[in-house]
Design a protein around this motif. Structure first.
Motif, PDB file in Angstrom:
ATOM      1  N   LYS A  24       0.390  10.705  -6.047  1.00  0.00           N
ATOM      2  CA  LYS A  24       0.316   9.465  -5.320  1.00  0.00           C
ATOM      3  C   LYS A  24       1.708   8.651  -5.284  1.00  0.00           C
ATOM      4  CE  LYS A  24      -1.967   7.303  -9.138  1.00  0.00           C
ATOM      5  NZ  LYS A  24      -3.260   6.570  -9.601  1.00  0.00           N
ATOM      6  N   ILE A  25       1.742   7.727  -4.442  1.00  0.00           N
ATOM      7  CA  ILE A  25       2.991   6.774  -4.295  1.00  0.00           C
ATOM      8  C   ILE A  25       2.539   5.716  -5.230  1.00  0.00           C
ATOM      9  CG2 ILE A  25       4.391   5.329  -3.177  1.00  0.00           C
ATOM     10  CD1 ILE A  25       3.949   7.117  -0.605  1.00  0.00           C
ATOM     11  N   THR A  26       3.068   5.389  -6.386  1.00  0.00           N
ATOM     12  CA  THR A  26       2.711   4.211  -7.225  1.00  0.00           C
ATOM     13  C   THR A  26       4.002   3.421  -7.425  1.00  0.00           C
ATOM     14  OG1 THR A  26       3.375   5.468  -9.022  1.00  0.00           O
ATOM     15  CG2 THR A  26       0.963   5.339  -8.549  1.00  0.00           C
ATOM     16  N   ILE A  27       5.354   4.019  -7.084  1.00  0.00           N
ATOM     17  CA  ILE A  27       6.602   2.844  -6.732  1.00  0.00           C
ATOM     18  C   ILE A  27       7.178   2.753  -5.505  1.00  0.00           C
ATOM     19  CG2 ILE A  27       8.898   2.847  -8.030  1.00  0.00           C
ATOM     20  CD1 ILE A  27       7.990   4.442 -10.465  1.00  0.00           C
ATOM     21  N   PHE A  28       7.488   1.519  -5.311  1.00  0.00           N
ATOM     22  CA  PHE A  28       7.980   1.260  -4.061  1.00  0.00           C
ATOM     23  C   PHE A  28       8.873   0.075  -4.003  1.00  0.00           C
ATOM     24  CE2 PHE A  28       3.924  -0.899  -4.310  1.00  0.00           C
ATOM     25  CZ  PHE A  28       4.271  -2.200  -3.785  1.00  0.00           C
ATOM     26  N   LYS A  29       9.474  -0.013  -3.125  1.00  0.00           N
ATOM     27  CA  LYS A  29      10.476  -1.417  -2.874  1.00  0.00           C
ATOM     28  C   LYS A  29       9.919  -2.508  -2.507  1.00  0.00           C
ATOM     29  CE  LYS A  29      15.175   0.914  -2.312  1.00  0.00           C
ATOM     30  NZ  LYS A  29      15.922   1.370  -1.206  1.00  0.00           N
ATOM     31  N   GLY A  67     -10.245   5.418  -2.585  1.00  0.00           N
ATOM     32  CA  GLY A  67      -9.473   6.347  -1.830  1.00  0.00           C
ATOM     33  C   GLY A  67      -8.057   5.663  -1.190  1.00  0.00           C
ATOM     34  N   GLU A  68      -7.924   4.268  -1.663  1.00  0.00           N
ATOM     35  CA  GLU A  68      -6.764   3.642  -1.128  1.00  0.00           C
ATOM     36  C   GLU A  68      -5.382   4.363  -1.681  1.00  0.00           C
ATOM     37  OE1 GLU A  68      -7.618   2.668  -5.171  1.00  0.00           O
ATOM     38  OE2 GLU A  68      -8.997   2.451  -3.590  1.00  0.00           O
ATOM     39  N   HIS A  69      -4.423   4.264  -0.749  1.00  0.00           N
ATOM     40  CA  HIS A  69      -3.106   4.603  -1.107  1.00  0.00           C
ATOM     41  C   HIS A  69      -2.004   3.555  -0.882  1.00  0.00           C
ATOM     42  CE1 HIS A  69      -5.265   8.403  -1.108  1.00  0.00           C
ATOM     43  NE2 HIS A  69      -4.585   8.572  -1.912  1.00  0.00           N
ATOM     44  N   ILE A  70      -0.825   3.498  -1.487  1.00  0.00           N
ATOM     45  CA  ILE A  70       0.214   2.632  -0.894  1.00  0.00           C
ATOM     46  C   ILE A  70       0.899   3.165   0.357  1.00  0.00           C
ATOM     47  CG2 ILE A  70       2.535   2.073  -1.492  1.00  0.00           C
ATOM     48  CD1 ILE A  70       1.449   1.766  -4.392  1.00  0.00           C
ATOM     49  N   VAL A  71       0.925   2.422   1.330  1.00  0.00           N
ATOM     50  CA  VAL A  71       1.331   2.831   2.653  1.00  0.00           C
ATOM     51  C   VAL A  71       2.999   2.193   2.611  1.00  0.00           C
ATOM     52  CG1 VAL A  71       1.442   2.719   4.995  1.00  0.00           C
ATOM     53  CG2 VAL A  71      -0.686   3.120   3.781  1.00  0.00           C
ATOM     54  N   LYS A 118       8.242  -3.314   1.061  1.00  0.00           N
ATOM     55  CA  LYS A 118       8.262  -2.253   1.913  1.00  0.00           C
ATOM     56  C   LYS A 118       6.842  -1.318   1.589  1.00  0.00           C
ATOM     57  CE  LYS A 118      13.220  -2.255   2.810  1.00  0.00           C
ATOM     58  NZ  LYS A 118      14.443  -1.273   2.878  1.00  0.00           N
ATOM     59  N   GLY A 119       6.102  -1.980   0.925  1.00  0.00           N
ATOM     60  CA  GLY A 119       4.916  -1.149   0.550  1.00  0.00           C
ATOM     61  C   GLY A 119       3.485  -2.022   0.322  1.00  0.00           C
ATOM     62  N   ARG A 120       2.504  -1.625   0.538  1.00  0.00           N
ATOM     63  CA  ARG A 120       1.240  -2.326   0.067  1.00  0.00           C
ATOM     64  C   ARG A 120       0.170  -1.282   0.230  1.00  0.00           C
ATOM     65  NH1 ARG A 120       1.295  -7.280   1.335  1.00  0.00           N
ATOM     66  NH2 ARG A 120      -0.929  -7.939   1.298  1.00  0.00           N
ATOM     67  N   PHE A 121      -1.012  -1.395  -0.252  1.00  0.00           N
ATOM     68  CA  PHE A 121      -2.257  -0.716  -0.191  1.00  0.00           C
ATOM     69  C   PHE A 121      -2.872  -0.852   1.031  1.00  0.00           C
ATOM     70  CE2 PHE A 121      -2.419  -0.266  -4.934  1.00  0.00           C
ATOM     71  CZ  PHE A 121      -2.839   1.172  -4.833  1.00  0.00           C
ATOM     72  N   GLU A 122      -3.236   0.365   1.640  1.00  0.00           N
ATOM     73  CA  GLU A 122      -4.033   0.301   2.765  1.00  0.00           C
ATOM     74  C   GLU A 122      -5.406  -0.222   2.467  1.00  0.00           C
ATOM     75  OE1 GLU A 122      -5.429   4.229   4.099  1.00  0.00           O
ATOM     76  OE2 GLU A 122      -5.191   5.115   2.216  1.00  0.00           O
ATOM     77  N   ASP A 123      -6.093  -1.029   3.603  1.00  0.00           N
ATOM     78  CA  ASP A 123      -7.298  -1.560   3.166  1.00  0.00           C
ATOM     79  C   ASP A 123      -8.734  -0.729   3.250  1.00  0.00           C
ATOM     80  OD1 ASP A 123      -9.052  -3.542   2.758  1.00  0.00           O
ATOM     81  OD2 ASP A 123      -9.123  -4.499   4.830  1.00  0.00           O
ATOM     82  N   ARG A 124      -8.806  -0.184   2.038  1.00  0.00           N
ATOM     83  CA  ARG A 124      -9.982   0.614   1.841  1.00  0.00           C
ATOM     84  C   ARG A 124     -10.541   0.467   0.870  1.00  0.00           C
ATOM     85  NH1 ARG A 124      -8.933   6.597   4.578  1.00  0.00           N
ATOM     86  NH2 ARG A 124     -10.958   6.745   3.493  1.00  0.00           N
ATOM     87  N   ALA A 125     -11.959   0.534   0.665  1.00  0.00           N
ATOM     88  CA  ALA A 125     -12.825   0.269  -0.495  1.00  0.00           C
ATOM     89  C   ALA A 125     -12.608   1.220  -1.707  1.00  0.00           C
ATOM     90  CB  ALA A 125     -14.191   0.246  -0.224  1.00  0.00           C
TER      91      ALA A 125
END
Length: 280
Positions: A135-140, A152-156, A143-150
């Motif tokens: 999973k992506i957990t490090i980002f600039k 199974g959310e992931h950084i986009v 340039k990234g934030r979590f998708e709006d899910r209750a």
């Protein structure tokens, strides 16, 4: 000192928080614990270790909590790192991060795909399709934030590319069976909400790599299978086809709880919600 802000979301994590903080202290520029109403010693332990603690309630879901942190913590670093309280950065991963974060500070790399190995009942799970968990957990920052899910959310990432890291972080997925069951009952409720949100036409963000494949399998193939039978098929896939049995008794318990308990519980809650809707 690596130019990164580590954000740790907590609620009653006194058993894990020190181990987590110790794995990143001394080499990252900033560590912030965002707490949502802990009633144990979580915040005291964090403060004793010299870490910033910010309270934010109510906790709605992980995505909203983390996005709130991004928007309100006055982040000045190049990089942001979402680290869970039950996760640890290994020394090997630390060395890799120190090098890679500096190398890509000014280029088009906006995120890193992290590798996690799961520790459950005292054993690292190497089979059953659970390793490596990506999973992506490090980002600039910006340039990234979590998708709006209750669930199974992931950084986009909004721009740039993502590259894979080579070394593992550790996810300690087990404190006790009681804690596991209580936590996953809460997860099941969130996943049911997400299930109905997706089927009501909510747009899904495009993810990177394995998370996108997993999302398509869950939201597409898996939920098209017959209710309750799909939990059984999930167990057989994980335990037999993906060789989960090679992880011994912990592997069996993990696969059983993931499939016959958690996935069946999700289906039961979907069934209940549909039943209540039909009765209105």
């Amino acid at each position: 000192m690596t130019n990164i802000t580590v954000i740790i979301l907590t609620k009653n994590e006194e058993n894990d928080i020190e181990r987590c903080i110790r794995s990143v202290e001394g080499w990252v520029k900033r560590i912030v614990v965002v707490d949502s109403g802990s009633t144990d010693r979580t915040t005291d332990i964090a403060k004793d270790l010299g870490v910033e603690v910010v309270a934010h309630e109510p906790f709605l879901d992980y995505a909203k909590q983390f996005n709130w942190a991004i928007d309100n913590l006055n982040i000045q670093t190049t990089w942001v790192f979402r680290l869970d309280a039950d996760e640890v950065v290994t020394p090997e991963l630390r060395k890799e991060l120190e090098k890679e974060l500096e190398r890509h500070a000014t280029d088009d790399v906006s995120g890193f795909m992290m590798r996690y190995k799961v520790s459950f009942l005292g054993r690292y799970l190497k089979h059953g399709g659970f390793y490596p968990f990506l999973k992506i957990t490090i980002f600039k920052y910006g340039k990234g934030r979590f998708e709006d899910r209750a669930m199974g959310e992931h950084i986009v990432l909004s721009e740039g590319r993502c590259i894979d890291l080579k070394n593992d972080a550790i996810h300690y997925a087990f404190k006790s069976i009681d804690q596991y069951v209580l936590k996953h009952n809460w997860y099941a409720t969130r996943e049911v909400q997400d299930y109905f949100d997706v089927r009501s036409g909510r747009e899904n963000a495009q993810l990177d790599g394995q998370p996108e494949k997993a999302k398509k399998l869950r939201d597409g193939l898996y939920y098209r299978l017959p209710m309750f039978l799909r939990a059984k098929l999930f167990f057989w896939y994980r335990y037999y086809l993906r060789l989960g049995f090679l992880d011994g008794t912990p592997g069996y318990i993990f696969a059983f709880l993931q499939a016959y308990w958690y996935r069946t519980l999700v289906d039961a809650k979907i069934y209940e919600r549909n039943l209540n809707k039909d009765d209105k």
